[in-house]
Enzyme design. Sequence first.
Site, PDB file in Angstrom:
ATOM      1  N   ARG A   1      60.317  87.579 -37.301  1.00 33.00           N
ATOM      2  CA  ARG A   1      59.742  86.379 -36.677  1.00 33.00           C
ATOM      3  C   ARG A   1      58.773  85.623 -37.579  1.00 33.00           C
ATOM      4  NH1 ARG A   1      59.335  89.822 -32.296  1.00 33.00           N
ATOM      5  NH2 ARG A   1      61.032  89.540 -30.797  1.00 33.00           N
TER       6      ARG A   1
ATOM      7  N   LYS B   1      59.681  72.397 -44.981  1.00 33.31           N
ATOM      8  CA  LYS B   1      61.050  72.454 -44.463  1.00 33.31           C
ATOM      9  C   LYS B   1      61.823  73.547 -45.183  1.00 33.31           C
ATOM     10  CE  LYS B   1      62.019  67.642 -43.232  1.00 33.31           C
ATOM     11  NZ  LYS B   1      62.975  66.553 -43.549  1.00 33.31           N
TER      12      LYS B   1
ATOM     13  N   GLU C   1      63.588  61.296 -57.548  1.00 33.24           N
ATOM     14  CA  GLU C   1      62.701  61.414 -56.379  1.00 33.24           C
ATOM     15  C   GLU C   1      61.309  60.855 -56.712  1.00 33.24           C
ATOM     16  OE1 GLU C   1      63.890  62.176 -53.494  1.00 33.24           O
ATOM     17  OE2 GLU C   1      65.615  63.497 -53.835  1.00 33.24           O
TER      18      GLU C   1
ATOM     19  N   LYS D   1      53.699  63.044 -51.653  1.00 29.37           N
ATOM     20  CA  LYS D   1      54.498  63.691 -50.610  1.00 29.37           C
ATOM     21  C   LYS D   1      53.604  64.343 -49.557  1.00 29.37           C
ATOM     22  CE  LYS D   1      58.304  66.088 -48.922  1.00 29.37           C
ATOM     23  NZ  LYS D   1      59.521  66.861 -49.099  1.00 29.37           N
TER      24      LYS D   1
ATOM     25  N   GLU E   1      58.076  64.645 -38.537  1.00 30.35           N
ATOM     26  CA  GLU E   1      59.038  63.592 -38.831  1.00 30.35           C
ATOM     27  C   GLU E   1      59.150  62.553 -37.725  1.00 30.35           C
ATOM     28  OE1 GLU E   1      63.152  63.270 -41.278  1.00 30.35           O
ATOM     29  OE2 GLU E   1      62.084  65.136 -41.028  1.00 30.35           O
TER      30      GLU E   1
ATOM     31  N   ARG F   1      57.167  59.946 -42.230  1.00 38.19           N
ATOM     32  CA  ARG F   1      57.998  60.819 -43.068  1.00 38.19           C
ATOM     33  C   ARG F   1      59.369  60.188 -43.329  1.00 38.19           C
ATOM     34  NH1 ARG F   1      57.517  67.372 -42.877  1.00 38.19           N
ATOM     35  NH2 ARG F   1      58.842  67.812 -44.631  1.00 38.19           N
TER      36      ARG F   1
ATOM     37  N   ASN G   1      63.005  58.767 -46.760  1.00 32.44           N
ATOM     38  CA  ASN G   1      64.456  58.685 -46.696  1.00 32.44           C
ATOM     39  C   ASN G   1      65.012  57.485 -47.447  1.00 32.44           C
ATOM     40  OD1 ASN G   1      66.517  60.307 -45.686  1.00 32.44           O
ATOM     41  ND2 ASN G   1      66.998  58.816 -44.080  1.00 32.44           N
TER      42      ASN G   1
ATOM     43  N   HIS H   1      68.317  57.413 -49.392  1.00 30.69           N
ATOM     44  CA  HIS H   1      69.027  58.635 -49.018  1.00 30.69           C
ATOM     45  C   HIS H   1      70.193  58.421 -48.060  1.00 30.69           C
ATOM     46  CE1 HIS H   1      65.946  60.720 -51.198  1.00 30.69           C
ATOM     47  NE2 HIS H   1      66.453  61.897 -50.893  1.00 30.69           N
TER      48      HIS H   1
ATOM     49  N   HIS I   1      73.086  60.146 -49.713  1.00 29.24           N
ATOM     50  CA  HIS I   1      73.780  61.302 -49.137  1.00 29.24           C
ATOM     51  C   HIS I   1      75.277  61.026 -48.977  1.00 29.24           C
ATOM     52  CE1 HIS I   1      69.895  63.113 -47.280  1.00 29.24           C
ATOM     53  NE2 HIS I   1      70.258  63.787 -48.356  1.00 29.24           N
TER      54      HIS I   1
ATOM     55  N   HIS J   1      72.135  65.440 -56.567  1.00 24.37           N
ATOM     56  CA  HIS J   1      71.468  64.730 -55.479  1.00 24.37           C
ATOM     57  C   HIS J   1      70.644  63.548 -56.007  1.00 24.37           C
ATOM     58  CE1 HIS J   1      69.246  64.080 -51.769  1.00 24.37           C
ATOM     59  NE2 HIS J   1      68.114  64.232 -52.450  1.00 24.37           N
TER      60      HIS J   1
END
Length: 362
Positions: free
Chosen positions: A118, A140, A182, A224, A234, A238, A242, A245, A249, A261
């Site tokens: 956990r 994340k 990035e 960041k 988010e 946040r 994107n 992206h 993506h 990427h």
Amino acid sequence: VEAGQRETVEVLWSAVMAPKASDVEGAIREVAGRRRIAVISDANVMPLYGAPFAKRFGVSEDDCFTIAAGESSKTRGEWSRITDAMLARGFGRDSLVVAIGGGVVGDLGGFVAATYMRGVPVIQVPTTLLAMIDASIGGKTGVDTPAGKNLVGAFHEPLLVLADLRALKTLPPAEFRAGLAEAVKHALITSKTELDWLLTNAAALAALDLPTLRDLVRRHVEIKLKVVFEDEREAGVRKTLNFGHTIGHAVEAMSNYSMLHGECVAIGMVVEARIAAAMKLAPATLVDRVQAAVETFGLPSRIPGQMAPGDILAATRSDKKSRGGQVEYALLADIGRVANAQAGYGTSVPDSVAIEALKASR
Ligand SMILES: NC(=O)c1ccc[n+]([C@@H]2O[C@H](COP(=O)([O-])OP(=O)(O)OC[C@H]3O[C@@H](n4cnc5c(N)ncnc54)[C@H](O)[C@@H]3O)[C@@H](O)[C@H]2O)c1
Ligand SMILES: [Zn+2]
């Protein structure tokens, strides 16, 4: 991860732990306490940095878990294999995961830590530029599934993030450039000052000059972190991360993940600048500036000729950031400003505009 090196940037952001940044080994020992360490790394990074770390901290070889390098290891299969191995090795609630590698290792290792008994703490030791300024920051973690990337995961803040800039010297140059994409994104959503800083320092960065790299990582971790702290789950700001992206993506998926990427994000930023200009959200000059920034770092700015605009548009719809089928772009209104702040920084784009922008970017 050697102690006391000037080139070492330490990012210490646990609310409880704030050891002196000058003593990395001390910081790790302080955070680790008497916990039993599991080192997770990939086949490229384990011999370079994982094994020396393990030796230094008295971690046995059997407590070091290696995945094959690359995105294809970020799976529930590898998650099961590592957690089973940890259980078999008798790791308890007093475990500490140290994830040493790029974003793949960070995401998978972080997810192992988030779920093992956990949740046990994790120290992130990012060894790619992308992981240093992006993936290791924000908590994340997760794995890919056949249905898409990053679809199963958890938020799990690391106790400590340690980035040793010298690791960037062994990184393949294409991977380094992909990380810079990035950085360009961070700068473009933040301010003209940040963009100018990047462009002014482009040559020093390309030469892997350590003091300049240190400044880069410091500035971009801060960018960041600021966004993430403002928006832990988010809900709003946040989403500005994107930028580039949605198209990025889609291009990445269309290339069957053969393109990096960062390369796809570079292309995505140019296309999305074109979209913003076409929608009159941004001045027309934005396109050239974004394109110039991307090209300064040797990143691609055009969509590969064999990819059809209609197919890329279709691929944007399977991005998980779409909301009830509606794709929301984070578009720039100008350098340093994301459009539609009042609407959570999301903009829907008419298909015809997206298609035209994609066509113009071939
Ligand atoms: N969690 C987040 O917020 C977040 C954010 C952005 C990206 N990501 C994830 O990050 C992943 C991409 O990360 P990445 O670009 O670091 O890729 P990666 O982890 O696959 O690393 C790239 C390659 O470089 C090698 N490598 C890493 N460090 C090295 C070094 N110092 N010297 C030599 N080789 C080295 C790796 O073995 C690998 O082959 C994706 O899975 C993406 O989803 C996560
Ligand atoms: Zn990205």
